[in-house]
Design an enzyme around this catalytic site. Structure first.
Site, PDB file in Angstrom:
ATOM      1  N   LYS A 111       0.936  -1.351   0.002  1.00  0.00           N
ATOM      2  CA  LYS A 111       0.102   0.013  -0.146  1.00  0.00           C
ATOM      3  C   LYS A 111       1.014   1.438   0.115  1.00  0.00           C
ATOM      4  CE  LYS A 111      -4.315  -1.714   1.474  1.00  0.00           C
ATOM      5  NZ  LYS A 111      -5.649  -1.340   2.301  1.00  0.00           N
ATOM      6  N   LYS A 194      -5.465  -8.693  -6.301  1.00  0.00           N
ATOM      7  CA  LYS A 194      -6.906  -8.738  -5.915  1.00  0.00           C
ATOM      8  C   LYS A 194      -7.891  -7.487  -6.463  1.00  0.00           C
ATOM      9  CE  LYS A 194      -6.948  -6.604  -1.325  1.00  0.00           C
ATOM     10  NZ  LYS A 194      -7.647  -6.617  -0.225  1.00  0.00           N
ATOM     11  N   LYS A 197     -11.184  -1.834  -3.889  1.00  0.00           N
ATOM     12  CA  LYS A 197     -11.928  -0.540  -4.118  1.00  0.00           C
ATOM     13  C   LYS A 197     -10.936   0.498  -4.503  1.00  0.00           C
ATOM     14  CE  LYS A 197     -14.215  -1.423   0.344  1.00  0.00           C
ATOM     15  NZ  LYS A 197     -13.045  -1.590   1.407  1.00  0.00           N
TER      16      LYS A 197
HETATM   17  N1  AQP Z   1     -10.374  -9.262  -3.783  1.00  0.00           N
HETATM   18  C1  AQP Z   1     -10.946  -9.671  -2.466  1.00  0.00           C
HETATM   19  N2  AQP Z   1     -11.487 -11.058  -2.386  1.00  0.00           N
HETATM   20  C2  AQP Z   1     -11.799 -11.533  -1.360  1.00  0.00           C
HETATM   21  N3  AQP Z   1     -11.968 -10.917  -0.419  1.00  0.00           N
HETATM   22  C3  AQP Z   1     -11.566  -9.706  -0.299  1.00  0.00           C
HETATM   23  N4  AQP Z   1     -11.671  -8.569   0.944  1.00  0.00           N
HETATM   24  C4  AQP Z   1     -11.390  -7.349   0.119  1.00  0.00           C
HETATM   25  N5  AQP Z   1     -10.812  -7.596  -1.000  1.00  0.00           N
HETATM   26  C5  AQP Z   1     -11.203  -8.973  -1.513  1.00  0.00           C
HETATM   27  C6  AQP Z   1     -12.119  -8.838   2.075  1.00  0.00           C
HETATM   28  O1  AQP Z   1     -13.125  -7.925   2.288  1.00  0.00           O
HETATM   29  C7  AQP Z   1     -13.077  -7.699   3.626  1.00  0.00           C
HETATM   30  C8  AQP Z   1     -13.181  -6.179   3.752  1.00  0.00           C
HETATM   31  O2  AQP Z   1     -11.936  -5.657   3.227  1.00  0.00           O
HETATM   32  P1  AQP Z   1     -11.626  -4.280   3.816  1.00  0.00           P
HETATM   33  O3  AQP Z   1     -12.785  -3.192   3.054  1.00  0.00           O
HETATM   34  O4  AQP Z   1     -11.663  -3.872   5.116  1.00  0.00           O
HETATM   35  O5  AQP Z   1     -10.093  -3.934   3.048  1.00  0.00           O
HETATM   36  P2  AQP Z   1      -9.299  -4.528   1.915  1.00  0.00           P
HETATM   37  O6  AQP Z   1      -9.104  -5.868   2.315  1.00  0.00           O
HETATM   38  O7  AQP Z   1      -8.162  -3.423   2.017  1.00  0.00           O
HETATM   39  O8  AQP Z   1     -10.353  -4.295   0.745  1.00  0.00           O
HETATM   40  P3  AQP Z   1     -10.052  -3.709  -0.458  1.00  0.00           P
HETATM   41  O9  AQP Z   1     -11.314  -3.625  -1.404  1.00  0.00           O
HETATM   42  O10 AQP Z   1      -8.710  -3.800  -1.168  1.00  0.00           O
HETATM   43  O11 AQP Z   1     -10.027  -1.842  -0.109  1.00  0.00           O
HETATM   44  P4  AQP Z   1      -8.695  -0.925  -0.170  1.00  0.00           P
HETATM   45  O12 AQP Z   1      -8.661  -0.959  -1.683  1.00  0.00           O
HETATM   46  O13 AQP Z   1      -9.580   0.381   0.413  1.00  0.00           O
HETATM   47  O14 AQP Z   1      -7.511  -1.521   0.733  1.00  0.00           O
HETATM   48  C9  AQP Z   1     -11.932  -8.312   4.355  1.00  0.00           C
HETATM   49  O15 AQP Z   1     -12.195  -9.608   5.079  1.00  0.00           O
HETATM   50  C10 AQP Z   1     -11.020  -8.680   2.978  1.00  0.00           C
HETATM   51  O16 AQP Z   1     -10.252  -9.966   3.413  1.00  0.00           O
END
Ligand code: AQP
Length: 332
Positions: A111, A194, A197
């Protein structure tokens, strides 16, 4: 009863990865566990969030969780910043965790990227706050995606070091709950990254709010390869995009990936993508309708969150007080 803590960041629209990898599984856990679900806005601000968007996203994430089937009466649904004990315990953990441990966290490296010196201190110490989130409720299990396994290990290390530094047997060693299919949904533009968002390309993800046309267009444009779909999962070797799309199909229809291969193997991507889009629309449309209905009633959503925060504070307060006494803080 075994207790679960899980969180989601209000950093933008939820996507299919959040749904298949997290929220859908949480819905299934509410019968067997005492569940605490948190919209983790303190985590969100480790990267810049527009204040007005943060507030709107916080409500929307809570509404989407409820619309997906998480019942506020049976579980605690709340916002992290409304329970100050999270930040208080995280500070104590900042003093328990070692710099070397945090330096090894791959998510920070990913990140922060090349601009490490410009990353917030919060982004670096994020795993300590995550440990506080979990241990503040003495959660026994945490449902985690692949991407969070390393942070959960750190939570166990912090619990162990706290217990041994202070000569107590206070924090439990939390266990991961790993789910099968759909655990990791990858970007539609690059099957090795992956779905996220914060990916700058909206075509990389299916958002929970996407309408039927957007969903069809995004799947149509999703990256593939020139070969027909494989008849068995062994045929996905070296074909991450094909594996991802078939994995999404299997997860959405709740069948093993081998069965999805048997259904579409030998066929072309174009026809498969049409079926995949129809399936995604049929799963997401009812959730979208309910999310919209809930978002039309802000007072109700805010009320659920306030009630959740009150119940969370009631659980967390006595545990934090015990921690403070163990550390040697005078009672307030
Ligand atoms: N691509 C993914 N596949 C499976 N599980 C996922 N999760 C996130 N992306 C995937 C799971 O969703 C839950 C909440 O995630 P989060 O919003 O707290 O943070 P993150 O994992 O950092 O998700 P993003 O979408 O990638 O957000 P940003 O871009 O803001 O960092 C968690 O249980 C995560 O494992």
């Amino acid at each position: 009863m075994k207790r679960i803590f899980s969180g989601v960041q209000p950093t933008g629209n939820l996507h299919l990865g959040n749904y298949l990898g997290a929220i859908r599984n949480w819905v299934r856990l509410q019968d067997d566990y005492d569940c605490i679900f948190c919209v983790v806005d303190l985590h969100a601000i480790t990267a810049w969030q527009e204040p007005r968007e943060l507030a709107a996203n916080t409500r929307e994430v809570a509404a989407a969780m409820m619309a997906s089937g998480i019942a506020p009466e049976r579980n605690i649904i709340f916002v992290q910043s409304q329970v100050p004990a999270h930040a208080e315990l995280a500070w104590i953990f900042n003093c328990v965790a070692r710099l070397g441990w945090l330096s090894r966290m791959t998510q920070f490296k990913e990140k922060a990227g090349k601009h490490r010196e410009n990353a917030s201190v919060g982004l670096f110490s994020y795993p300590n706050l995550m440990a506080a989130d979990i241990l503040l409720y003495k959660a026994t299990h945490v449902p985690v995606g692949d991407d969070q396994k390393q942070h959960l290990e750190l939570t166990r290390d912090i619990a162990q070091k706290f217990n041994s530094d202070f000569g107590v047997d206070f924090f439990p060693l939390v266990e991961p709950l790993i789910f099968g299919s759909g655990t990791r949904v990858m970007s539609l533009r690059d099957g090795t990254r992956k779905m996220s968002k914060s990916d700058p390309s909206a075509y990389s993800r299916i958002e929970m709010t996407d309408g039927a046309d957007d969903i069809a267009r995004k799947f149509r444009k999703a990256k593939t390869d020139p070969h027909p779909l494989p008849e068995t999962p062994a045929g996905f070797a070296g074909r991450p995009e094909a594996a991802n799309l078939m994995g999404i199909y299997a997860a959405l229809s709740d069948i093993p990936i081998a069965d999805a291969c048997a259904r579409f193997g030998g066929g072309q991507f174009s026809a498969f993508k049409r079926d995949l889009a129809d399936l995604a629309v049929s799963v997401l449309a009812p959730i979208q309708d309910e999310t919209r209905r809930l978002m039309g009633d802000e007072a109700y959503v805010d009320g659920v969150l306030r009630d959740g925060s009150r119940r969370a504070r009631a659980l967390a307060g006595p545990i934090l007080e015990e921690v403070q006494a163990i550390v040697g803080f005078l009672p307030a």
